[in-house]
Design a protein around this motif. Structure first.
Motif, short mmCIF file in Angstrom:
data_model
loop_
_atom_site.label_atom_id
_atom_site.label_comp_id
_atom_site.label_asym_id
_atom_site.label_seq_id
_atom_site.Cartn_x
_atom_site.Cartn_y
_atom_site.Cartn_z
N THR A 239 0.82 -1.21 0.00
CA THR A 239 0.00 0.00 0.00
C THR A 239 0.85 1.26 0.00
O THR A 239 0.42 2.31 -0.49
N LEU B 45 1.37 2.94 2.53
CA LEU B 45 0.76 3.82 3.52
C LEU B 45 1.56 3.85 4.81
O LEU B 45 2.15 2.84 5.20
N GLU B 46 1.55 5.01 5.46
CA GLU B 46 2.12 5.15 6.80
C GLU B 46 1.18 6.04 7.62
O GLU B 46 0.49 6.92 7.07
N ASP C 259 -0.72 11.00 8.79
CA ASP C 259 -1.73 12.04 8.61
C ASP C 259 -2.96 11.77 9.45
O ASP C 259 -3.17 10.66 9.94
N VAL D 197 -6.40 8.88 6.21
CA VAL D 197 -5.72 7.98 5.28
C VAL D 197 -6.79 7.37 4.38
O VAL D 197 -7.84 6.93 4.86
N THR D 198 -6.51 7.33 3.10
CA THR D 198 -7.45 6.75 2.14
C THR D 198 -6.87 5.48 1.57
O THR D 198 -5.72 5.44 1.11
N HIS D 199 -7.68 4.41 1.60
CA HIS D 199 -7.27 3.14 1.02
C HIS D 199 -8.46 2.48 0.34
O HIS D 199 -9.55 2.38 0.93
N THR E 200 -12.02 6.49 3.10
CA THR E 200 -11.23 7.42 3.89
C THR E 200 -11.39 7.10 5.37
O THR E 200 -12.52 6.97 5.88
N TYR F 233 -7.02 3.70 12.72
CA TYR F 233 -7.90 4.63 12.03
C TYR F 233 -9.28 4.00 11.90
O TYR F 233 -9.40 2.78 11.76
N VAL G 226 0.29 -3.15 7.51
CA VAL G 226 -1.03 -2.54 7.37
C VAL G 226 -2.09 -3.63 7.27
O VAL G 226 -1.89 -4.67 6.62
#
Length: 216
Positions: free
Chosen positions: A131, A133-134, A137, A140-142, A146, A176, A196
């Motif tokens: 991803t 991603l970290e 923020d 986070v959008t995945h 969101t 999140y 993740v």
């Protein structure tokens, strides 16, 4: 010459002393019996209360095994699909504890169980890779969803069964929350990279715990 009645008086005195001693022994024994009976009754009440509390901890109000009692070897029926628990991780942060249970499949699926002041939440997690991603923020959008930042921290952990982790250590996490019970979780063990996982809250009626036999 000592009068004959002196011997009689001595015999009577001895008999009285013997009777008094016997009575004292009987009284002491009776008191000891009463005290022991009270202690035994108290111990039985304490044991019954302990068993009641343990039962309350591992049983739901409708008589099913509570998710808080899940252990390695149990089978979990989640939304109609059976999963074998092959490993468990217990986390602790500032006196607060929660569990994650690794399920037997090929996608690194975990069930987390968290009891926060009587509010029980179970989440089914599936690891996702690639991803990039970290948790840096507030959002986070995945995969088109969101997620808003919820919490972050550092916890000690210990493991049981097969988890692929050391027996104990420390980790960082960041959680999140998304819409409709969706979750996005980040975990980093020792000095590794962020892992993740995407999660979804499991409703209590969609989870049944089939406990492993104590003799198994």
């Amino acid at each position: 010459m000592v009068p004959a009645w002196c011997g009689t008086v001595g015999a009577v005195d001895t008999a009285v002393v013997v009777i008094v001693i016997v009575l004292l022994v009987a009284v002491v024994a009776a008191v000891a019996f009463v005290v022991a009976a009270r202690v035994s009754a108290g111990q039985k009440r304490a044991e019954r209360e302990r068993q009641r509390q343990e039962t309350a901890m591992v049983m739901t109000p409708d008589g099913r095994v509570s998710p808080t009692a899940i252990k390695v070897g149990d089978v979990l029926a989640i939304e109609g699909t059976d999963h074998l628990v092959v490993g468990s991780v217990r986390y602790e942060e500032d006196g607060f504890t929660w569990m994650e249970h690794l399920l037997e499949d090929t996608s690194r699926t975990w069930l987390s169980v968290e009891d926060d002041e009587g509010v029980l939440e179970t989440v089914l997690w599936r690891q996702i890779k690639g991803t990039g991603l970290e948790p840096t923020d507030q959002q986070v959008t995945h995969d088109g969803v969101t997620y808003a930042f919820d919490e972050r921290g550092r916890a000690a952990y210990s493991t049981g069964g097969s988890t692929g982790l050391p027996a104990q250590g420390h980790m960082e996490y960041a959680d999140y929350q998304g819409p409709d019970g969706k979750r996005l979780g980040f975990e980093r063990f020792t000095s590794g990279s962020w892992e993740v996982a995407a999660g979804a809250v499991v409703h209590p009626t969609d989870l049944t715990v089939w406990a492993r036999s104590a003799d198994a």
